[in-house]
Every structure is written in C-alpha cells, then in structure tokens.
Design an enzyme around this catalytic site. Structure first.
Site, PDB file in Angstrom:
ATOM      1  N   ASP A 445       6.129   7.150   9.279  1.00 32.65           N
ATOM      2  CA  ASP A 445       6.928   6.232   8.463  1.00 32.65           C
ATOM      3  C   ASP A 445       8.310   6.844   8.195  1.00 32.65           C
ATOM      4  O   ASP A 445       8.506   8.072   8.328  1.00 32.65           O
ATOM      5  CB  ASP A 445       6.175   6.007   7.133  1.00 32.65           C
ATOM      6  N   ASP A 513       5.958  -5.054   6.512  1.00 36.83           N
ATOM      7  CA  ASP A 513       5.076  -4.936   5.351  1.00 36.83           C
ATOM      8  C   ASP A 513       4.643  -6.311   4.861  1.00 36.83           C
ATOM      9  O   ASP A 513       3.768  -6.415   4.003  1.00 36.83           O
ATOM     10  CB  ASP A 513       5.788  -4.186   4.215  1.00 36.83           C
TER      11      ASP A 513
HETATM   12  C1  DGJ Z   1       5.925   1.618   4.083  1.00 34.17           C
HETATM   13  C2  DGJ Z   1       4.968   1.146   5.129  1.00 34.17           C
HETATM   14  O1  DGJ Z   1       5.514   0.083   5.840  1.00 34.17           O
HETATM   15  C3  DGJ Z   1       3.656   0.765   4.463  1.00 34.17           C
HETATM   16  O2  DGJ Z   1       2.768   0.226   5.400  1.00 34.17           O
HETATM   17  C4  DGJ Z   1       3.088   1.981   3.785  1.00 34.17           C
HETATM   18  O3  DGJ Z   1       2.739   2.933   4.750  1.00 34.17           O
HETATM   19  C5  DGJ Z   1       4.067   2.549   2.785  1.00 34.17           C
HETATM   20  N1  DGJ Z   1       5.354   2.771   3.372  1.00 34.17           N
HETATM   21  C6  DGJ Z   1       3.552   3.835   2.195  1.00 34.17           C
HETATM   22  O4  DGJ Z   1       4.455   4.447   1.386  1.00 34.17           O
END
Ligand code: DGJ
Length: 693
Positions: A445, A513
């Site tokens: 990430d 997300d």
């Molecule tokens: C952003 C990601 O897109 C989410 O799926 C998740 O992993 C969060 N960060 C965790 O902080």
C-alpha cells in the site's frame, strides 16, 4: 519475427506489427520526423504529413520534440548545458536493429550529448513500446524535461479524447470529450500514478464506438509523477508527448551518466474501443505481468470487517470461515505491527504487535496454510507515522525541505527511498518478514502523496522524484527474485497506483476502496479500458456498504466482483448460514468461470443505459455477467447482443441446458432472466456444443 526495416534511399524506418505500421524518417536537418501510425502499409512510399502549422513554423511533427529553433509547442526534451545554453540541434549518429528493437541515435551538433530513440515491436501484439535514453559525455546537463515519446495522429477535422479521472473511492471514471484546440495537460504531481488521472489516453476522430472505428491509445509504464501534454492546433494537427515527472523539476545528468525513461507504449486499432482494450489486455498479459499463465486466487481480506482491530484470535476465526467458503488466499490487512491500533502511530515499526500476536505472525501463517490457503500480509513500505520508533530514530529519512513544515496526510510522512540507506533498510525488513513468516502475498500500500519533497544536503534533490519510484521497483524486483513464490498486490489508498510500470512487478491491483457494487460497475468499466480482469482486485463486502450505505443483494455483489480477481472483504462472523452457503456456491461458480474471466477476451456488452454487461470469450466458453442496478418503469432490459461470440457455433447454457445459436446471440441477443427489483444480476455460462459429440 518482428518486422523492422531501414530504407536508406529515404532515410526512413518502417516498423510493422501484425496489423499496423509505424514510420519515421530523417529530414535534411537530421530531425526524426513522424510519418505514419495506423493501418498496415505495403509500401514505404509514404507521403510526408503537411508540414507546419500556426503553432509550428519549423516543419512537421517530430518523434521527440526537443526545445530549439522555431519550435513553440510543448517540448518533450528540454535541457540546459553546463555553459548555460539551451536547445538542441541534431546530427544523425546511426541506428541499430536487433530482434524487434530499433535504436535511432542522435548527437547534439555541439555538446557531447547523445539521445537515442527506442522502438520495440513484438510479433504477437500491435503495441509499440517506445522510450528515450540520454547519455551525457560532457559537463553536467540540467534536464528539465525528458519524455519517453511523442505521438502524432493523421490530420483530421476533429478528435475526441478518452481518459480516466477520479479521486479516492471514485477511481477510473471514463470521460470522452472533444479535444480542444489547445494544450491539454494530463498529469500527476503526487509522486504516485494517482487516483485523479491515469497515464492512459485514447484518441479517435469521433467515429469510433465500442466495436468499430480507429482508436490510437497510449499508456505510460510509470508509477511516480508524470505528465502528458496533448496539443491540437487550429489546422487539425494533433500530437502528444509524455513521460515521467511533472513541470518544474530538474535533474542533473552528470558526466558519463545515462538517463533512461520508462516505456510509453502506443497502440493503433481499427476495431473500436473494445478491440483496443482487448489488445492492451493481451499485451499486458503477455509482456507485462510476471505470471501471466496463473489465475489469481480467491482472496479474503478483513479490512472492511475489522479495520485496525486485528489480532490472532480474530484473524484465525475469520480464516476458518474463509476456508469453508473456498477462499484460497487469506490476507491480514493493516494493524498487525508496532503501535498500529489506528492510523496515528506505528507505521514503520514492522514487528508484530505483541499484544495482538503474542507469538508473532507465524502461528497464524501456519494455521492459514494448514487450512489450505496461502498467507498474505499488508505492508506500506514507503511510509512512516511520526509517532513511530523508526521516525524517532531517523527523522531525516523522510521527504522534507529545510525551513518548511512536514505536511502530514493520514498522519503519515513519505520515506525517501531514493536514499540508498533507506532503500536497503526497507528491502531488508521486507525480506526478513517474508522469510520468517512464510508469506505468499504482500499487499503493498502507499496511502499518501509527496509533499515538501526535498532532500536537504543532496546536490540534486529533484532526482528523488525518479529515484524513489525506481527504488520501489528495485525492492519489488529483488524481493521477487529472492522469493519466487511471492505475489504482490499494488495498492495506493485503493487504485492510486495502477499502471504498466507497477504491473511489471505486481500480480494484481487493489482497484478502489469503494466496494459498493453499483459504483464498482463504473469503476471497473474505466479500469477495463487498459487493464485485464486478471489484475483487477474486486471484493464482495457487507451490505449496507461502508462507503455509500447502499443495500444490495449478496448475489449482485458477487456478480459484480466476479468480473475481476474475486475477493471477499465482508465480516464473515456476521453472515448468516444462508449467506455463507450462497457465498460458497458462488465462489465455486467463480472458479469454473475464472479462466474465461481472467484469461479470456473481454467484450463490454453495455446495453441501453440501465443494463451493463461484460462477456468473456475463452476457448469453447462464453461467460456473461450482466448487471441491472435499477429498472426504471419496471421495464425489462432488451435482449443482450453477444458481440464476440462465434456466429458459426452453437452454445449450451450450463445452467438451463438450453442450446443457442451463436448467430442469433450475436444478432437478436440473449434474453436475460433478471430477478425482480433493483440490483438484479445474471451470470450465464455458455459452452460450445461439440457437434460430433
Ligand atoms: C488503503 C487500502 O486501500 C485499504 O484497502 C486498506 O489496506 C487501508 N489502506 C489500510 O490502511
């Protein structure tokens, strides 16, 4: 074999892909002029495009438009030499052709600087890969712009541009508008590919549709800041130039150094936007992703279910439930390390939180493996919370600028991986983590953009805008080499880092997300313009959705997510036995259609506005996923015409046993038996009838 030729009488290079041609030639001043990009040519007798326009008095379009002389359009190469002079004049210095790779060498007439234009073609794709190298044999050169390539279209009365826009939770929204008579800039200044714009661009002359018409599209393989400038003049000349970095950055190219840009790939097709996407998908699978023959496993990720509330007991319970559903990869998300119980602290301290995992991660990893699943873990290697042991020990490791604040986003700062010590440390902890815990999959990430991107004490600080991204690539490449079984998911607060550069060392992308299935239909439509379903992470989560509060049936959520690399992201502890049973059945169905979805040719079968559908044609199968989020006036959608199906074949519906004629499915369409009400969906799995059988 790829077909590349030099025609010496015309000082012309002709590149053939299976169905297209590309031609460039040297003019009297040794500029490399663009001649042709489009339908396959059978003769090198190419008419030069009309030279000159009101914006440009120095001849026709160039392959890399360098600053210098009477050139007033956007420059793809801008340099300042050690003596303070600017602009270039070329002297042709030869070329090499080597297994599909053409290099055209150009030397500056005065300064010891060589620019090489690279072209690579393959025999199984119409995608042409282009990039640029600049080698400096003299004193330091300040590089203010060095694009990977410039692209030129035939002169037409008008053009449309298709591009992707968005933000967090709304990535990959397709926009199609007329190209203005202006310079239009597409860019990311964030140090990441970005949610807001993607370095993919498609142009057509207004006549293209999903299944017909000429489309010229390009994609930059780069995961940091980038800029593409599209220029249309009043006379109808259209060119664009693109590469890494945004305006205002300057890199110093020292004596003996070579700067190599990322690939900027281009594709011409006359089969409409659908054919363009299918060609990009095939290219991405054959020439970009590291393991094209694999199918992505069905994964479970608890982020939406538990947030930061991650511990061994909770994850073990979820893993047991996930395994029962048929999940193949169990991923522990954020919150497993350091003081990371919220987004305020702990980022950078990559050891398991002892309160949450008293014996480390190994017992959980072993249990997940015992349950027959692969074990995956979330990491965010480029970032740090100021409230962390890492930051307290190394406050100088982050991007920062003297006399300025350190802007926090999501309470975090960006590590400067252009620093060799920071990069080495990052590789070391990742390597140890993967080894010690038998990790099969990393979700990598990167949740914030660069700000105050300085490097106090370094003589050439802007270099970090390139070198940070290169370091990310190098760390991923080293990790993969050291752990051949390791698979990686690219994530940047959802889909903020999806591009052909990151996909050369990752296996899938976390698309957004936003897991609301209605919103996802649009997001996935945009994503599919360039990227294949194989790399599109898509989860089934809870209803109501956390982002939109929309309630949707489980089947609808599944059918939308089954159009990509399926994952489950809901809180399984709250799912009823009926829901768990339905989920297990749908996962089983997905595994049957998965080769078609992930390796087939995707046909966007979008219908009448209320209906969206995708068909995947693969070997003897054709799979349809159709979604009807709402049904105005209660009208049933019209039959869905299955473009892409073989009209000469007959197909049996594996559910109903009904046999359909391919010709009828193409012409009159397939009647879709939607359940009543909103958020209705249908999956149809057709298999070719073996006439001999
Ligand atoms: C952003 C990601 O897109 C989410 O799926 C998740 O992993 C969060 N960060 C965790 O902080």
């Amino acid at each position: 074999m790829p077909d590349l030729r030099y025609v010496p009488e015309q000082r012309l290079w002709l590149l053939h892909t299976p169905s297209t041609s590309y031609a460039v030639a040297l003019d009297d001043d040794d500029n490399v002029r663009h001649l042709h990009w489009g339908a396959r040519l059978t003769t090198p007798a190419i008419r030069e495009p009309a030279a000159g326009s009101s914006f440009d008095t120095a001849g026709g379009p160039r392959e890399l438009d360098a600053e210098g002389g009477a050139r007033f359009g956007p420059a793809g190469l801008q340099v300042r030499f050690a003596d303070g002079s600017r602009g270039v004049e070329w002297r042709y210095a030869g070329h090499d052709i080597d297994a599909g790779h053409l290099r055209i060498h150009l030397d500056d007439r005065h300064h010891p600087m060589r620019v090489t234009l690279h072209y690579r073609v393959h025999d199984d794709t119409d995608v042409i890969e282009r990039w640029t190298t600049v080698t400096n044999s003299g004193g330091p050169i300040a590089v203010q712009r060095c694009d990977s390539a410039s692209w030129t279209l035939p002169q037409r009365p008008g053009y449309r541009m298709s591009h992707l826009v968005g933000g967090w939770n709304s990535e990959f929204r397709l926009r199609r508008t007329d190209v203005p008579v202006a310079e239009t800039v597409f860019t990311s200044r964030r140090g990441m590919t970005s949610h807001q714009a993607n370095p993919w661009l498609a142009l057509d002359d207004g006549a293209a549709a999903e299944e017909h018409g000429e489309v010229w599209s390009t994609a930059l393989a780069w995961s940091g800041s980038w800029r593409i400038t599209l220029h249309r003049d009043p006379a109808g000349h259209v060119t664009w130039t693109g590469g890494p970095g945004h305006e205002g950055l300057t890199w110093t190219l020292g004596t003996g150094e070579t700067l190599e840009t990322p690939v900027y790939a281009g594709l011409y097709t006359d089969g409409g936007f659908g054919a363009a996407s299918r060609a990009w998908h095939a290219y991405t699978r054959r020439h970009v992703v590291p393991h094209p023959a694999e199918v992505r496993p069905v994964l479970y990720n608890s982020w939406e279910a538990t947030g930061f509330d991650v511990d061994e007991a909770g994850q073990t319970a979820l893993a047991a439930k996930a395994a029962r559903l048929g999940v193949e990869l169990f991923v522990v998300d954020d919150g497993w390390f350091g003081e990371r119980v919220s987004d305020h602290a702990g980022l950078g301290d990559w050891t398991p939180n002892p309160d949450r995992f008293p014996h480390g991660l190994r017992p959980l990893a072993d249990e997940v493996h015992r349950l027959g699943m692969l074990f995956g873990l979330w990491v965010e290697p480029e970032m740090v919370n100021p409230d962390s042991d890492l930051y307290r020990a190394h406050p100088d490791w982050v991007l920062h600028t003297a006399h300025r604040g350190r802007t926090e986003m999501r309470n975090q700062l960006v590590l400067n991986l252009a620093r060799p010590d920071t990069a080495a440390w990052t590789h070391a902890w990742l390597d140890r983590l993967v080894t010690d815990n038998d990790i099969d999959f990393l979700k990598w990430d990167a949740n914030r953009a660069f700000t105050e991107a300085g490097w106090p004490g370094h003589a050439d600080p802007d270099r970090l805008w390139l070198d940070h991204t290169r370091a990310v690539y190098q760390i991923m490449d080293r990790l993969r080499a050291g752990h051949p079984g390791l698979r990686i998911e690219a994530c940047s607060g959802g889909g903020g880092r999806a591009d052909l550069g990151i996909l050369a060392r990752t296996d899938q992308v976390w698309t957004s997300d936003n897991t609301d299935p209605v919103d996802r239909i649009g997001i996935q439509h945009g994503f599919s313009q360039l990227f294949p379903a194989q790399v599109m992470g898509a989860w089934v989560t809870d209803s109501p959705n956390v982002a939109t509060a929309r309630r949707t049936p489980l089947r609808f959520r599944f059918h939308v997510a089954m159009a990509g690399a399926l994952g489950i992201g809901g809180d399984l502890t709250t799912w009823s036995e009926d829901e768990l049973k339905e989920a297990a059945e749908l996962i089983e169905v997905y595994k049957r259609i998965r080769p078609a979805v992930q390796h087939g040719a995707a046909h966007r079968l979008t219908g009448d506005g209320t209906l969206s559908a995708v068909g995947y044609s693969y070997e003897d199968q054709f799979v349809v996923l159709a979604w009807c989020p709402s049904r105005p006036f209660g009208h049933d959608p019209a039959p869905l015409r299955l473009t892409g199906i073989d009209p000469a074949a007959e197909y049996r519906d594996t559910d109903t046993g009904v046999v359909h004629s391919g010709a009828v499915l193409r012409q009159s369409g397939l009647d879709l038996d939607f359940p009543q009400g909103d958020h209705a969906s249908v999956l149809v799995h057709l298999v070719r009838v073996d006439r001999k059988g």
